[in-house]
Design a protein around this motif. Sequence first.
Motif, PDB file in Angstrom:
ATOM      1  N   UNK A  31       0.843  -1.187   0.000  1.00 42.00           N
ATOM      2  CA  UNK A  31       0.000   0.000   0.000  1.00 42.00           C
ATOM      3  C   UNK A  31       0.886   1.246   0.000  1.00 42.00           C
ATOM      4  N   UNK A  32       0.610   2.166  -0.916  1.00 42.00           N
ATOM      5  CA  UNK A  32       1.320   3.443  -0.921  1.00 42.00           C
ATOM      6  C   UNK A  32       0.773   4.325   0.189  1.00 42.00           C
ATOM      7  N   UNK A  33       1.671   4.801   1.039  1.00 40.31           N
ATOM      8  CA  UNK A  33       1.287   5.688   2.136  1.00 40.31           C
ATOM      9  C   UNK A  33       2.133   6.945   2.059  1.00 40.31           C
ATOM     10  N   UNK A  34       1.487   8.076   1.803  1.00 34.80           N
ATOM     11  CA  UNK A  34       2.171   9.372   1.749  1.00 34.80           C
ATOM     12  C   UNK A  34       1.785  10.167   2.983  1.00 34.80           C
ATOM     13  N   UNK A  35       2.790  10.645   3.720  1.00 32.91           N
ATOM     14  CA  UNK A  35       2.531  11.387   4.960  1.00 32.91           C
ATOM     15  C   UNK A  35       3.034  12.816   4.794  1.00 32.91           C
ATOM     16  N   UNK A  61       5.044  -3.693   8.244  1.00 32.06           N
ATOM     17  CA  UNK A  61       6.108  -2.963   7.545  1.00 32.06           C
ATOM     18  C   UNK A  61       6.300  -3.462   6.120  1.00 32.06           C
ATOM     19  N   UNK A  62       5.999  -4.741   5.884  1.00 31.55           N
ATOM     20  CA  UNK A  62       6.199  -5.324   4.551  1.00 31.55           C
ATOM     21  C   UNK A  62       5.058  -4.999   3.587  1.00 31.55           C
ATOM     22  N   UNK A  63       4.069  -4.296   4.077  1.00 25.58           N
ATOM     23  CA  UNK A  63       2.924  -3.944   3.228  1.00 25.58           C
ATOM     24  C   UNK A  63       2.857  -2.448   2.956  1.00 25.58           C
ATOM     25  N   UNK A  64       3.899  -1.710   3.349  1.00 28.10           N
ATOM     26  CA  UNK A  64       3.863  -0.249   3.258  1.00 28.10           C
ATOM     27  C   UNK A  64       4.951   0.272   2.331  1.00 28.10           C
ATOM     28  N   UNK A  65       4.528   1.036   1.333  1.00 24.80           N
ATOM     29  CA  UNK A  65       5.456   1.799   0.498  1.00 24.80           C
ATOM     30  C   UNK A  65       5.320   3.257   0.939  1.00 24.80           C
TER      31      UNK A  65
END
Length: 251
Positions: A31-35, A61-65
């Motif tokens: 999943x793309x996560x932009x903060x 952690x292995x599911x986060x881009x």
Amino acid sequence: MMVGKSSFIFFASIALFFASTVQAQHEDHMVYVDVYYESLCPDSIKFFTKQLYPSLQTNLSHFVNLTLLPYGKSDYTTVQNQLEFTCHHGPFECEGNKIQACALALIEKGQPSEGLGYNRITVGFINCLMDKVDRQTSNTTFPLKECAEINQVTNYVDIDNCAHHVDGSKHLSTLGELTKNLKPPLTSVPTIVFNKQYRKEDSDLAQENFVRALCQYIHHDKPAECSGSSGLKTSFTILVLLVSLAFAKLF
């Protein structure tokens, strides 16, 4: 009875198949996560240290881009070929934003850690900066050396120099342009965007329960953190059954 060479190859093949399957699952369901946040914003600090960072210490952690953009409601102008910044929480926040922008660019050359969609050392370093910063109106200080030692950042002097050099301004202005390109425009900090599509309800939920917000976007083989059961556990069970059957045929 000893296991022969052909049996060893069989078991190794199963293990490799399982490992490649897990890796493919992670890549397919990342999943793309932009903060979008600010270095001295209390809500940003709370989100980063209480929600985002703790969640990344788990299998999630292995599911986060992850893309971090420490800019927020800042702005900049060019005066005599120099970039001048104004920041939501004052000039010390501009310094903090530059430090983080330089860290993102310089720690391990900005490359993601193996198997992750972000650099683990960088995220740990930034989390430490936000958690331990001494926020004072007259003299805010950022614990670069302390956080570098905790997270084994060997080039923290380069990061400090970058933040007080034109390079830091350039790195921060790049993050500023990315922030200004957010659609609809950023109105609150932090803002969390999943899979490049801003939804206010997701951003609000993430600040209270990042795991729950993230897990909405993991549609298959959810890790245990999402529901208490894991698709990966199911895959492991299948592996155990296959190995058991193989052993049964040998005896």
